[in-house]
Enzyme design. Structure first.
Site, PDB file in Angstrom:
ATOM      1  N   PHE A   1      -1.438  22.830 -18.972  1.00  0.00           N
ATOM      2  CA  PHE A   1      -0.024  23.079 -19.220  1.00  0.00           C
ATOM      3  C   PHE A   1       0.460  22.073 -20.260  1.00  0.00           C
ATOM      4  CE2 PHE A   1       4.442  23.018 -17.106  1.00  0.00           C
ATOM      5  CZ  PHE A   1       4.936  23.809 -18.123  1.00  0.00           C
ATOM      6  N   ALA A   2       0.341  22.443 -21.540  1.00  0.00           N
ATOM      7  CA  ALA A   2       0.685  21.541 -22.639  1.00  0.00           C
ATOM      8  C   ALA A   2       2.192  21.523 -22.855  1.00  0.00           C
ATOM      9  CB  ALA A   2      -0.022  21.981 -23.918  1.00  0.00           C
ATOM     10  N   HIS A   3       2.737  20.312 -23.001  1.00  0.00           N
ATOM     11  CA  HIS A   3       4.175  20.162 -23.215  1.00  0.00           C
ATOM     12  C   HIS A   3       4.454  18.731 -23.639  1.00  0.00           C
ATOM     13  CE1 HIS A   3       3.418  18.734 -19.176  1.00  0.00           C
ATOM     14  NE2 HIS A   3       4.534  18.045 -19.219  1.00  0.00           N
ATOM     15  N   ALA A   4       5.677  18.469 -24.031  1.00  0.00           N
ATOM     16  CA  ALA A   4       6.093  17.132 -24.433  1.00  0.00           C
ATOM     17  C   ALA A   4       7.614  17.098 -24.441  1.00  0.00           C
ATOM     18  CB  ALA A   4       5.547  16.788 -25.821  1.00  0.00           C
TER      19      ALA A   4
ATOM     20  N   ASN B   1       0.682  13.311 -26.478  1.00  0.00           N
ATOM     21  CA  ASN B   1       1.008  13.141 -25.071  1.00  0.00           C
ATOM     22  C   ASN B   1      -0.261  13.007 -24.225  1.00  0.00           C
ATOM     23  OD1 ASN B   1       2.879  13.012 -22.904  1.00  0.00           O
ATOM     24  ND2 ASN B   1       2.591  15.174 -22.483  1.00  0.00           N
TER      25      ASN B   1
END
Length: 282
Positions: free
Chosen positions: A66-69, A50
């Site tokens: 803020f790591a996310h996917a 990402n």
């Protein structure tokens, strides 16, 4: 127990983590999601991809990523993890590098984590709370900072709400408007998009802070804010008066027919307040 406590527990927090670069930092946070049974290893790979695709837009505040996917098949429930790095690393963000705190989110939908993000935003907006996070010696102390800050008032000064009995200024600069006793009558749509790569994480974070500004102004009942992803934003941008997002996502969006405004610190009510005043010509 708060919603934040439901998603982030002591076993999901690790301090003094060694990371050679931003990928290692995300892997460290992702490994805690795996250990907690929230998501599998493939989700960590997607979080890294990402950033490789969209750039460091996940660095939404100074020192905080803020790591996310989007969820893959390995995500079993909504949960969070947090790592504090032993030494800060560069993600490539022009304003908010280097990063010391990395929060990872895996979500099965776009609703369960909204309140938790609102609580996190209030803590990260406070220099005192942020310093307490940096100084916390144990995961329990980290969580205590979040819990104590969930209802805290904003720590940064913002200017007073617009001095108007009716928010007639709630329109893009250049539009014409008249006022009535029932509320604003405006040429604009009174609709705003906040945008990120997936519509599940940073866009919700920005939406929370934006709505806090409108709450202070007394405009929340007049303005609708919706968090969305880049693909959706391109198709429906003209439904909104303007878009708020990161620099990286703004470049990805390109010209969508409405103003796209860059916010550097997604926790800063003062920054968003200033942008809104310029857009609405207050």
């Amino acid at each position: 127990m708060s919603v934040l406590s439901d998603l982030l527990g002591p076993g999901s927090v690790r301090l003094g983590v060694d990371a050679s670069d931003w990928r290692d930092a995300i892997r460290a946070a992702g490994s805690l999601l795996v250990e907690g049974g929230v998501a599998g290893d493939s989700y960590t790979d997607v979080m890294i991809e990402n950033v490789e695709k969209n750039g460091p837009y996940i660095v939404i505040a100074p020192g905080f990523a803020f790591a996310h996917a989007r969820p893959d098949d390995s995500v079993t429930r909504t949960g969070m993890s947090l790592v504090r790095l032993a030494a800060p690393v560069e993600f490539g963000h022009e304003k908010n590098d280097p990063v010391t705190l990395v929060l990872a989110l895996a979500a099965v939908d776009n609703t369960a984590h909204r309140q938790a993000l609102a609580a996190l935003a209030k803590v990260l907006a406070s220099p005192r709370k942020k310093a307490a996070l940096d100084a916390a010696a144990t995961p329990e102390e980290v969580l205590a900072v979040f819990e104590s800050g969930a209802a805290a008032a904003p720590a940064e000064p913002v200017t007073e709400a617009p001095a108007a009995e009716v928010p007639v200024a709630a329109q893009p600069a250049g539009a014409s408007a008249t006022a009535s006793s029932d509320g604003p009558v405006v040429a604009g749509k009174n609709f705003i998009y906040t945008v990120c790569g997936n519509g599940l994480g940073t866009s919700l974070f920005l939406k929370n802070t934006l709505e806090q500004v409108f709450d202070r102004w007394g405009w929340s009942r007049f303005i609708t804010v919706e968090a969305t992803d880049t693909i959706s934003a391109r198709g429906k941008a003209k439904d909104a008066d303007f878009i708020l997002t990161s620099g990286e996502i703004a470049r990805t969006l390109g010209d969508v027919g409405v103003p796209v405004e860059v916010i550097e610190d997604f926790t800063s009510e003062a920054e968003i307040d200033a942008v809104l005043r310029r857009l609405y010509a207050l």
